[in-house]
Scaffold this motif. Structure first.
Motif, PDB file in Angstrom:
ATOM      1  N   THR A  49       0.783   1.203   8.457  1.00 50.78           N
ATOM      2  CA  THR A  49       1.190   1.102   7.057  1.00 50.78           C
ATOM      3  C   THR A  49       2.685   1.281   6.807  1.00 50.78           C
ATOM      4  O   THR A  49       3.148   0.950   5.720  1.00 50.78           O
ATOM      5  CB  THR A  49       0.442   2.145   6.205  1.00 50.78           C
ATOM      6  OG1 THR A  49       0.741   3.456   6.689  1.00 50.78           O
ATOM      7  CG2 THR A  49      -1.060   1.917   6.259  1.00 50.78           C
ATOM      8  N   THR A  53       4.941  -4.287   3.312  1.00 51.75           N
ATOM      9  CA  THR A  53       5.476  -4.443   1.959  1.00 51.75           C
ATOM     10  C   THR A  53       4.319  -4.408   0.954  1.00 51.75           C
ATOM     11  O   THR A  53       3.145  -4.512   1.336  1.00 51.75           O
ATOM     12  CB  THR A  53       6.232  -5.772   1.806  1.00 51.75           C
ATOM     13  OG1 THR A  53       5.293  -6.852   1.947  1.00 51.75           O
ATOM     14  CG2 THR A  53       7.341  -5.896   2.828  1.00 51.75           C
ATOM     15  N   ALA A  54       4.651  -4.318  -0.318  1.00 56.39           N
ATOM     16  CA  ALA A  54       3.624  -4.305  -1.368  1.00 56.39           C
ATOM     17  C   ALA A  54       2.822  -5.610  -1.342  1.00 56.39           C
ATOM     18  O   ALA A  54       1.597  -5.603  -1.499  1.00 56.39           O
ATOM     19  CB  ALA A  54       4.264  -4.090  -2.730  1.00 56.39           C
ATOM     20  N   GLU A  55       3.509  -6.719  -1.115  1.00 61.57           N
ATOM     21  CA  GLU A  55       2.817  -8.014  -1.051  1.00 61.57           C
ATOM     22  C   GLU A  55       1.851  -8.075   0.132  1.00 61.57           C
ATOM     23  O   GLU A  55       0.716  -8.556   0.004  1.00 61.57           O
ATOM     24  CB  GLU A  55       3.855  -9.140  -0.949  1.00 61.57           C
ATOM     25  CG  GLU A  55       3.250 -10.536  -0.971  1.00 61.57           C
ATOM     26  CD  GLU A  55       4.307 -11.618  -0.880  1.00 61.57           C
ATOM     27  OE1 GLU A  55       3.965 -12.711  -0.411  1.00 61.57           O
ATOM     28  OE2 GLU A  55       5.458 -11.372  -1.276  1.00 61.57           O
ATOM     29  N   ALA A  57       0.466  -5.504   1.570  1.00 65.47           N
ATOM     30  CA  ALA A  57      -0.618  -4.564   1.271  1.00 65.47           C
ATOM     31  C   ALA A  57      -1.644  -5.212   0.362  1.00 65.47           C
ATOM     32  O   ALA A  57      -2.862  -5.087   0.576  1.00 65.47           O
ATOM     33  CB  ALA A  57      -0.055  -3.298   0.632  1.00 65.47           C
ATOM     34  N   ARG A  58      -1.178  -5.947  -0.662  1.00 66.80           N
ATOM     35  CA  ARG A  58      -2.089  -6.659  -1.564  1.00 66.80           C
ATOM     36  C   ARG A  58      -2.949  -7.660  -0.795  1.00 66.80           C
ATOM     37  O   ARG A  58      -4.161  -7.743  -0.991  1.00 66.80           O
ATOM     38  CB  ARG A  58      -1.282  -7.403  -2.633  1.00 66.80           C
ATOM     39  CG  ARG A  58      -1.473  -6.855  -3.995  1.00 66.80           C
ATOM     40  CD  ARG A  58      -0.768  -7.676  -5.070  1.00 66.80           C
ATOM     41  NE  ARG A  58       0.228  -6.819  -5.702  1.00 66.80           N
ATOM     42  CZ  ARG A  58       1.530  -6.828  -5.464  1.00 66.80           C
ATOM     43  NH1 ARG A  58       2.049  -7.689  -4.638  1.00 66.80           N
ATOM     44  NH2 ARG A  58       2.338  -6.002  -6.085  1.00 66.80           N
ATOM     45  N   LEU A  88      -2.606   1.893   2.022  1.00 68.04           N
ATOM     46  CA  LEU A  88      -2.190   0.565   1.563  1.00 68.04           C
ATOM     47  C   LEU A  88      -2.251   0.458   0.055  1.00 68.04           C
ATOM     48  O   LEU A  88      -1.363  -0.121  -0.581  1.00 68.04           O
ATOM     49  CB  LEU A  88      -3.057  -0.525   2.215  1.00 68.04           C
ATOM     50  CG  LEU A  88      -2.839  -0.781   3.700  1.00 68.04           C
ATOM     51  CD1 LEU A  88      -3.897  -1.733   4.238  1.00 68.04           C
ATOM     52  CD2 LEU A  88      -1.456  -1.313   3.965  1.00 68.04           C
ATOM     53  N   LYS A  91       0.694   1.742  -1.714  1.00 63.09           N
ATOM     54  CA  LYS A  91       1.925   0.957  -1.596  1.00 63.09           C
ATOM     55  C   LYS A  91       2.083  -0.070  -2.706  1.00 63.09           C
ATOM     56  O   LYS A  91       3.147  -0.638  -2.885  1.00 63.09           O
ATOM     57  CB  LYS A  91       1.977   0.246  -0.244  1.00 63.09           C
ATOM     58  CG  LYS A  91       2.237   1.203   0.897  1.00 63.09           C
ATOM     59  CD  LYS A  91       2.749   0.428   2.076  1.00 63.09           C
ATOM     60  CE  LYS A  91       3.281   1.372   3.087  1.00 63.09           C
ATOM     61  NZ  LYS A  91       4.716   1.369   3.212  1.00 63.09           N
ATOM     62  N   ILE A  92       0.994  -0.309  -3.426  1.00 61.59           N
ATOM     63  CA  ILE A  92       1.028  -1.307  -4.502  1.00 61.59           C
ATOM     64  C   ILE A  92       1.426  -0.616  -5.790  1.00 61.59           C
ATOM     65  O   ILE A  92       0.744   0.295  -6.251  1.00 61.59           O
ATOM     66  CB  ILE A  92      -0.348  -1.999  -4.657  1.00 61.59           C
ATOM     67  CG1 ILE A  92      -0.713  -2.698  -3.357  1.00 61.59           C
ATOM     68  CG2 ILE A  92      -0.326  -2.973  -5.815  1.00 61.59           C
ATOM     69  CD1 ILE A  92      -2.120  -3.250  -3.336  1.00 61.59           C
ATOM     70  N   PRO A  93       2.528  -1.056  -6.419  1.00 58.25           N
ATOM     71  CA  PRO A  93       2.959  -0.412  -7.660  1.00 58.25           C
ATOM     72  C   PRO A  93       2.012  -0.718  -8.812  1.00 58.25           C
ATOM     73  O   PRO A  93       1.402  -1.770  -8.869  1.00 58.25           O
ATOM     74  CB  PRO A  93       4.345  -1.012  -7.920  1.00 58.25           C
ATOM     75  CG  PRO A  93       4.414  -2.249  -7.093  1.00 58.25           C
ATOM     76  CD  PRO A  93       3.412  -2.120  -5.998  1.00 58.25           C
TER      77      PRO A  93
END
Length: 94
Positions: A49, A53-55, A57-58, A88, A91-93
């Motif tokens: 992890t 990146t957030a993307e 993780a999504r 994960l 990590k997503i805002p």
């Protein structure tokens, strides 16, 4: 020095405990020597992890069934996989 320490353990501990500890140490040594010793759970989670990146993780969370299969092939346990998913999701805002 080490021989005296070993003698102390043999005198203080029940022989079954000493043998159990030696068996554990031998198995760990064999696994380490052969390269099959698994790293700890925390370092597995960090490895999976830390650079995501957030993307990414999504995407992983949207395709979670595929990710579970991938993690199981690598030998990860379900509790470890669950912890990866939780990290994960963090990590997503939003």
């Amino acid at each position: 020095m080490q021989l005296a320490e070993l003698q102390k353990y043999l005198e203080e501990l029940p022989i079954e405990e000493v043998l159990s500890g030696l068996k554990f140490a031998r198995n760990r040594w064999s696994a380490k020597d052969s390269g099959t010793l698994r790293v700890g759970r925390k370092s597995i989670i960090d490895k999976e992890t830390s650079s995501v990146t957030a993307e990414q993780a999504r995407w992983r969370l949207r395709n979670w069934k595929m990710m579970i299969a991938s993690y199981r092939r690598r030998g990860y346990s379900y509790p470890t996989i669950s912890r990866i998913k939780k990290r994960l999701a963090g990590k997503i805002p939003g």
